[in-house]
Design a protein around this motif. Sequence first.
Motif, short mmCIF file in Angstrom:
data_model
loop_
_atom_site.label_atom_id
_atom_site.label_comp_id
_atom_site.label_asym_id
_atom_site.label_seq_id
_atom_site.Cartn_x
_atom_site.Cartn_y
_atom_site.Cartn_z
N GLY A 1 -13.38 2.27 -0.43
CA GLY A 1 -14.21 1.09 -0.19
C GLY A 1 -14.44 0.22 -1.41
N THR A 2 -14.03 0.67 -2.58
CA THR A 2 -14.20 -0.11 -3.79
C THR A 2 -13.36 -1.39 -3.73
OG1 THR A 2 -14.54 1.89 -5.09
CG2 THR A 2 -13.95 -0.10 -6.32
N ILE A 3 -13.93 -2.51 -4.17
CA ILE A 3 -13.22 -3.78 -4.21
C ILE A 3 -12.82 -4.07 -5.66
CG2 ILE A 3 -13.35 -6.27 -3.79
CD1 ILE A 3 -13.36 -4.65 -1.24
N ILE A 4 -11.54 -4.36 -5.86
CA ILE A 4 -11.04 -4.74 -7.19
C ILE A 4 -10.73 -6.23 -7.17
CG2 ILE A 4 -9.23 -4.42 -8.91
CD1 ILE A 4 -8.86 -1.61 -7.99
N ASP A 5 -11.45 -6.98 -8.01
CA ASP A 5 -11.18 -8.41 -8.12
C ASP A 5 -9.86 -8.65 -8.83
OD1 ASP A 5 -13.50 -9.24 -6.83
OD2 ASP A 5 -14.69 -9.17 -8.68
N GLN A 6 -9.33 -9.83 -8.62
CA GLN A 6 -8.04 -10.21 -9.20
C GLN A 6 -7.98 -9.98 -10.71
OE1 GLN A 6 -6.36 -14.03 -7.83
NE2 GLN A 6 -6.18 -14.58 -9.98
N GLY B 1 0.51 -4.06 -13.77
CA GLY B 1 1.52 -3.57 -12.84
C GLY B 1 1.15 -3.86 -11.39
N MET B 2 -0.12 -3.67 -11.05
CA MET B 2 -0.57 -3.94 -9.68
C MET B 2 -0.43 -5.41 -9.33
SD MET B 2 -4.00 -1.59 -9.31
CE MET B 2 -4.03 -1.34 -7.54
N PHE B 3 -0.80 -6.27 -10.29
CA PHE B 3 -0.78 -7.71 -10.02
C PHE B 3 0.65 -8.24 -9.96
CE2 PHE B 3 -1.10 -12.23 -11.13
CZ PHE B 3 -2.00 -12.63 -10.14
N LYS B 4 1.50 -7.85 -10.91
CA LYS B 4 2.87 -8.35 -10.91
C LYS B 4 3.63 -7.84 -9.69
CE LYS B 4 6.90 -8.98 -13.90
NZ LYS B 4 7.53 -8.69 -15.22
N SER B 5 3.41 -6.60 -9.30
CA SER B 5 4.05 -6.08 -8.09
C SER B 5 3.62 -6.88 -6.87
CB SER B 5 3.70 -4.61 -7.89
OG SER B 5 4.20 -3.82 -8.94
N LEU B 6 2.34 -7.23 -6.83
CA LEU B 6 1.77 -7.99 -5.71
C LEU B 6 2.44 -9.36 -5.59
CD1 LEU B 6 -0.78 -7.75 -3.70
CD2 LEU B 6 -1.88 -9.28 -5.33
N THR B 7 2.54 -10.07 -6.72
CA THR B 7 3.07 -11.44 -6.68
C THR B 7 4.58 -11.45 -6.43
OG1 THR B 7 3.20 -11.42 -9.12
CG2 THR B 7 1.25 -12.41 -8.12
N LEU C 1 -8.30 -16.63 -4.43
CA LEU C 1 -8.67 -15.39 -5.11
C LEU C 1 -8.13 -14.21 -4.32
CD1 LEU C 1 -10.23 -14.11 -7.49
CD2 LEU C 1 -12.21 -13.98 -5.97
N ILE C 2 -7.47 -13.31 -5.02
CA ILE C 2 -6.88 -12.12 -4.38
C ILE C 2 -7.71 -10.91 -4.77
CG2 ILE C 2 -4.79 -10.73 -4.14
CD1 ILE C 2 -3.32 -13.29 -5.30
N ARG C 3 -8.02 -10.06 -3.78
CA ARG C 3 -8.79 -8.84 -4.04
C ARG C 3 -8.10 -7.66 -3.35
NH1 ARG C 3 -14.77 -11.42 -2.84
NH2 ARG C 3 -15.12 -12.29 -4.91
N THR D 1 0.82 -1.21 0.00
CA THR D 1 0.00 0.00 0.00
C THR D 1 0.86 1.27 0.00
OG1 THR D 1 -0.20 -0.13 2.42
CG2 THR D 1 -1.97 -1.11 1.11
N SER D 2 2.13 1.14 0.35
CA SER D 2 3.05 2.28 0.23
C SER D 2 3.40 2.54 -1.23
CB SER D 2 4.34 2.02 1.03
OG SER D 2 4.05 1.91 2.40
N ILE D 3 3.39 1.47 -2.03
CA ILE D 3 3.65 1.61 -3.47
C ILE D 3 2.38 2.10 -4.18
CG2 ILE D 3 4.29 0.37 -5.59
CD1 ILE D 3 5.83 -1.61 -3.81
N PHE D 4 1.26 1.46 -3.84
CA PHE D 4 -0.04 1.85 -4.42
C PHE D 4 -0.86 2.51 -3.32
CE2 PHE D 4 1.52 -1.68 -6.97
CZ PHE D 4 1.36 -1.20 -8.26
N THR D 5 -0.74 3.81 -3.22
CA THR D 5 -1.29 4.54 -2.07
C THR D 5 -2.81 4.60 -2.05
OG1 THR D 5 -0.97 6.61 -3.30
CG2 THR D 5 0.78 5.95 -1.79
N ASN D 6 -3.45 4.25 -3.17
CA ASN D 6 -4.92 4.24 -3.18
C ASN D 6 -5.48 2.90 -2.70
OD1 ASN D 6 -3.94 2.93 -5.50
ND2 ASN D 6 -5.87 3.26 -6.60
N VAL D 7 -4.61 1.95 -2.40
CA VAL D 7 -5.04 0.64 -1.90
C VAL D 7 -5.00 0.64 -0.38
CG1 VAL D 7 -4.56 -1.85 -1.85
CG2 VAL D 7 -4.21 -0.54 -3.97
#
Length: 384
Positions: free
Chosen positions: A264-269, A275-281, A256-258, A229-235
């Motif tokens: 409050g918006t939920i973003i499904d995998q 970029g968000m997904f590769k950074s996460l993994t 399943l990752i969300r 969340t420091s990288i993606f500050t809106n998460v």
Amino acid sequence: MKLKSIYLKDSLKNITIENTTFENLTIFVGTSGAGKTTIMNAIYTVIHIAKGNSSPGDSWDIEFIDNHDREIKWSGTFSANIELDLSDDEDDDEIEVSAVENEFLYIEGKLIFERNEDSIKYNDNSLPLIDKNTSLLYLMRNDKLIETVYDSLSSVKIATNNSRDFTNNTALQLVRNEACEKNKKLMADENLNIKQFSEKFPELTCREKMYYCFNGDKESFEEFEYMYTSIFTNVEKVIVEDFQDIRHRINRSAILIRLELSDGTIIDQGSMSSGMFKSLTILAELLFSSDKSILVIDEIENSLGINCLSDILEIIQSNRSQAILSTHHPKVINNIPPSKWRIVSRKGGEIKTYKAESINNSSSQHDKFLQLINSEIYLNGAVG
């Protein structure tokens, strides 16, 4: 595990990767076509062989320190004569296989087994001939002496541009319900943190590590979530769930990752950006894997935005586990000391790597990337 060196010759494609050495952090740089991805594929090929797959026409020689801190040398050759394996009844595809012509395993300089087309010897004792198309390392993976060698190689994780685990956010990770509950209980009963758990089960994928950490090691997951969340500050939150996937067997569930955003918006995998997904993994692999694991990332800049790239590189450089990268991006090259570079040069089918000694010893304050692209080895990187 720490990878020390690798050699691979593909006699079918007439490509030879000369003996290449590795540091705790190694980054391959070079012109397009010099052979950076070919070296990454060579690492994949050797791991593929270790896991029981045939690799027609390939010869390999790999040296590493296994998870028990033993010096290992494993080498072998597959025949270039290809056969078709139709033994897998569940798969209509014809698999190309060939026989192992020779294979050797040394532990701490002692020959443990040797194999050719006519004989197999293990600790100087003759063994009956077994599956000719499969490496002896794989066939003997449950032997007490060889088990750790196999587990060490299994701990190598490779992220490529089409990697299912790291880059394909639409692919689901399936887990067996019974094994999943058993593993969660084991983690709790033995009070294992995620790194200890990952060392115990080296074949876990990055998504499985996220799942077990989310459920069994809240402190490590909070650290991971804070970094992400420091990288993606809106998460605001990272959520890892399992649900029964009725399209498959009833005893399996899917991980399943969300992401929960600040509003409050939920973003499904499947809706995450690449970029968000590769950074996460990649972040999960770096933080949740055993310090004895290896992460190999081909063209690390692909799918990662500039803000993600800097943070991920900083974490990689501070991590204790070994990382092997390839790139041609100036931001990556300028962020990593030249002592960690291997300049890739290719002449015909022969690929060699060189240390960046001239750049590393230079007192110039000029951009390291500019020094690199004007160096003689880089300019002559792809010849013939």
